[in-house]
Design an enzyme around this catalytic site. Structure first.
Site, PDB file in Angstrom:
ATOM      1  N   LYS A   1       0.829  -1.210   0.000  1.00 23.79           N
ATOM      2  CA  LYS A   1       0.000   0.000   0.000  1.00 23.79           C
ATOM      3  C   LYS A   1       0.857   1.252   0.000  1.00 23.79           C
ATOM      4  O   LYS A   1       0.596   2.210  -0.730  1.00 23.79           O
ATOM      5  CB  LYS A   1      -0.966  -0.026   1.184  1.00 23.79           C
ATOM      6  CG  LYS A   1      -2.026  -1.120   1.063  1.00 23.79           C
ATOM      7  CD  LYS A   1      -2.982  -1.113   2.231  1.00 23.79           C
ATOM      8  CE  LYS A   1      -4.127  -2.095   2.009  1.00 23.79           C
ATOM      9  NZ  LYS A   1      -3.658  -3.491   1.881  1.00 23.79           N
TER      10      LYS A   1
ATOM     11  N   LYS B   1      -7.941   2.344   5.656  1.00 20.44           N
ATOM     12  CA  LYS B   1      -7.497   0.955   5.649  1.00 20.44           C
ATOM     13  C   LYS B   1      -6.152   0.824   6.342  1.00 20.44           C
ATOM     14  O   LYS B   1      -5.352   1.770   6.382  1.00 20.44           O
ATOM     15  CB  LYS B   1      -7.406   0.424   4.218  1.00 20.44           C
ATOM     16  CG  LYS B   1      -6.572   1.240   3.254  1.00 20.44           C
ATOM     17  CD  LYS B   1      -6.757   0.688   1.836  1.00 20.44           C
ATOM     18  CE  LYS B   1      -6.068   1.567   0.800  1.00 20.44           C
ATOM     19  NZ  LYS B   1      -6.295   1.080  -0.583  1.00 20.44           N
TER      20      LYS B   1
ATOM     21  N   ARG C   1      -6.974  -5.428 -11.517  1.00 23.17           N
ATOM     22  CA  ARG C   1      -5.630  -5.959 -11.324  1.00 23.17           C
ATOM     23  C   ARG C   1      -4.920  -5.935 -12.675  1.00 23.17           C
ATOM     24  O   ARG C   1      -5.309  -6.619 -13.625  1.00 23.17           O
ATOM     25  CB  ARG C   1      -5.678  -7.382 -10.770  1.00 23.17           C
ATOM     26  CG  ARG C   1      -4.352  -8.135 -10.795  1.00 23.17           C
ATOM     27  CD  ARG C   1      -3.220  -7.466 -10.028  1.00 23.17           C
ATOM     28  NE  ARG C   1      -3.566  -7.163  -8.658  1.00 23.17           N
ATOM     29  CZ  ARG C   1      -3.480  -8.034  -7.648  1.00 23.17           C
ATOM     30  NH1 ARG C   1      -3.082  -9.276  -7.892  1.00 23.17           N
ATOM     31  NH2 ARG C   1      -3.786  -7.670  -6.423  1.00 23.17           N
TER      32      ARG C   1
ATOM     33  N   ARG D   1     -12.220  -6.616 -10.610  1.00 20.71           N
ATOM     34  CA  ARG D   1     -12.892  -7.306  -9.514  1.00 20.71           C
ATOM     35  C   ARG D   1     -14.023  -6.411  -9.023  1.00 20.71           C
ATOM     36  O   ARG D   1     -13.785  -5.387  -8.391  1.00 20.71           O
ATOM     37  CB  ARG D   1     -11.872  -7.639  -8.425  1.00 20.71           C
ATOM     38  CG  ARG D   1     -10.802  -8.607  -8.931  1.00 20.71           C
ATOM     39  CD  ARG D   1      -9.530  -8.548  -8.165  1.00 20.71           C
ATOM     40  NE  ARG D   1      -8.910  -7.236  -8.249  1.00 20.71           N
ATOM     41  CZ  ARG D   1      -7.827  -6.877  -7.562  1.00 20.71           C
ATOM     42  NH1 ARG D   1      -7.255  -7.752  -6.744  1.00 20.71           N
ATOM     43  NH2 ARG D   1      -7.317  -5.677  -7.686  1.00 20.71           N
TER      44      ARG D   1
ATOM     45  N   ASP E   1      -2.999  -2.415  -8.704  1.00 23.06           N
ATOM     46  CA  ASP E   1      -4.436  -2.271  -8.508  1.00 23.06           C
ATOM     47  C   ASP E   1      -4.846  -0.865  -8.903  1.00 23.06           C
ATOM     48  O   ASP E   1      -4.266   0.118  -8.417  1.00 23.06           O
ATOM     49  CB  ASP E   1      -4.819  -2.546  -7.055  1.00 23.06           C
ATOM     50  CG  ASP E   1      -4.720  -4.025  -6.705  1.00 23.06           C
ATOM     51  OD1 ASP E   1      -4.545  -4.838  -7.627  1.00 23.06           O
ATOM     52  OD2 ASP E   1      -4.824  -4.353  -5.509  1.00 23.06           O
TER      53      ASP E   1
END
Length: 318
Positions: free
Chosen positions: A125, A160, A210, A225, A273
């Site tokens: 991240k 997150k 992705r 996704r 991502d």
């Protein structure tokens, strides 16, 4: 070539979707020999080389009983033509220690993919912060007050943990700020834990894409996704639906900008991502989605990967 996969237990593989399995299958199809171990099987004795207790296997082509073990032996990692680090997250202390053992094996002559140092240097991240031109406004902090100010500025945000995986621990806080304090306390531990805040990207309804980069080259299809029902997370582990689709111009711009940079650092395989036009993560530990993209698009991702692996090993042997 003799290949060693450092991975999760073979018995736990879901071969109908597992990316490591698809790598093994393509490698065996080309005549390469396959061995596997878990990180817990790595060992380094003073005065000796890093070694592992490895299982030499052959794939059977039968899903329910997908491999047979021909031998078990203790071997130095440098004896293999390539060592592939494919242990799934989380990137915890044991994963961290494994990268140090693998880096020592590199010093002894092993060829390890992805590079152990690069795995440590690119937390999945946090690594995006190097490329601000591709991000939604993002904050990394341990300060709860900074999070509140970020929310006040952007209104609709995602919070997150930095060490989450599979969509775990992801929260959306809208303009009303409902439960913001409780969520920050949960993620932040009263200032003890760093978290990430990002302005919400509404294109998540079209999928968390992705995008795979192999040897610095871009796979021409992504796996979008798509969140299902009222879920805000598109992760497959959180129930998202995977749909392969051609890259958008923005997807390709991001991937073609980052690909050569990351490949130069020793990252043979990267999973980017992308939500809408925004980069949200750089996955380096164990990127997936090979089988889904291959099955839906017809583009052979495992073949592209083994091509890149063979080429990388040839360059290193000079």
């Amino acid at each position: 070539m003799n290949l060693l996969f450092v991975a999760d237990p073979l018995e736990a593989f879901k071969v109908y979707k597992d990316t490591t399995f698809s790598m093994m299958r393509e490698a065996q199809r080309r005549g390469h020999r396959i061995a596997a171990c878990e990180p817990r099987h790595l060992a380094w004795r003073s005065g000796a080389q890093v070694q592992a207790t490895v299982r030499e296997i052959q794939l059977t082509g039968v899903d329910d009983d997908w491999f047979v073990e021909s031998a078990t032996s203790v071997r130095a990692l440098r004896e293999f033509d390539a060592v592939l680090m494919r242990k799934d997250p989380p990137f915890d202390s044991e994963y961290f220690y494994a990268t140090h053992l693998l880096e020592q094996a590199e010093r002894e002559g092993a060829r390890v993919f992805n590079s152990p140092r690069a795995l440590r240097d690119h937390p999945e991240k946090l690594a995006i912060m190097e490329f601000p031109q591709f991000l939604s406004p993002t904050l990394v902090t341990r300060d709860p007050d900074e999070v509140r100010r970020f929310h006040a500025e952007h209104q609709d945000v995602i919070l997150k943990p930095l060490d989450g995986m599979g969509g775990m621990g992801i929260f959306r806080v809208r303009g009303d700020g409902l439960n913001l304090g409780a969520i920050v306390e949960t993620l932040n531990g009263a200032g003890a834990t760093t978290l990430m805040a990002q302005r919400f990207v509404p294109q998540i309804t079209q999928g968390d894409k992705r995008v795979l980069v192999i040897g610095g080259k871009v796979v021409p299809f992504s796996l979008a996704r798509i969140p299902q029902g009222s879920e805000v997370r598109g992760n497959l582990a959180a129930g998202g639906k995977g749909v392969a689709q051609p890259l958008t111009p923005r997807d390709r711009e991001i991937a073609e900008t980052l690909g050569p940079v990351l490949a130069e650092r020793g990252l043979l395989l990267v999973g980017l991502d992308v939500i809408g036009d925004c980069l949200t993560e750089i996955n380096v530990t164990s990127p997936t989605c090979f089988q889904e993209i291959t099955q839906q698009s017809g583009f052979d991702v495992p073949a592209m990967f083994v091509d890149a692996l063979e080429a990388a090993c040839a360059r290193l042997t000079g």
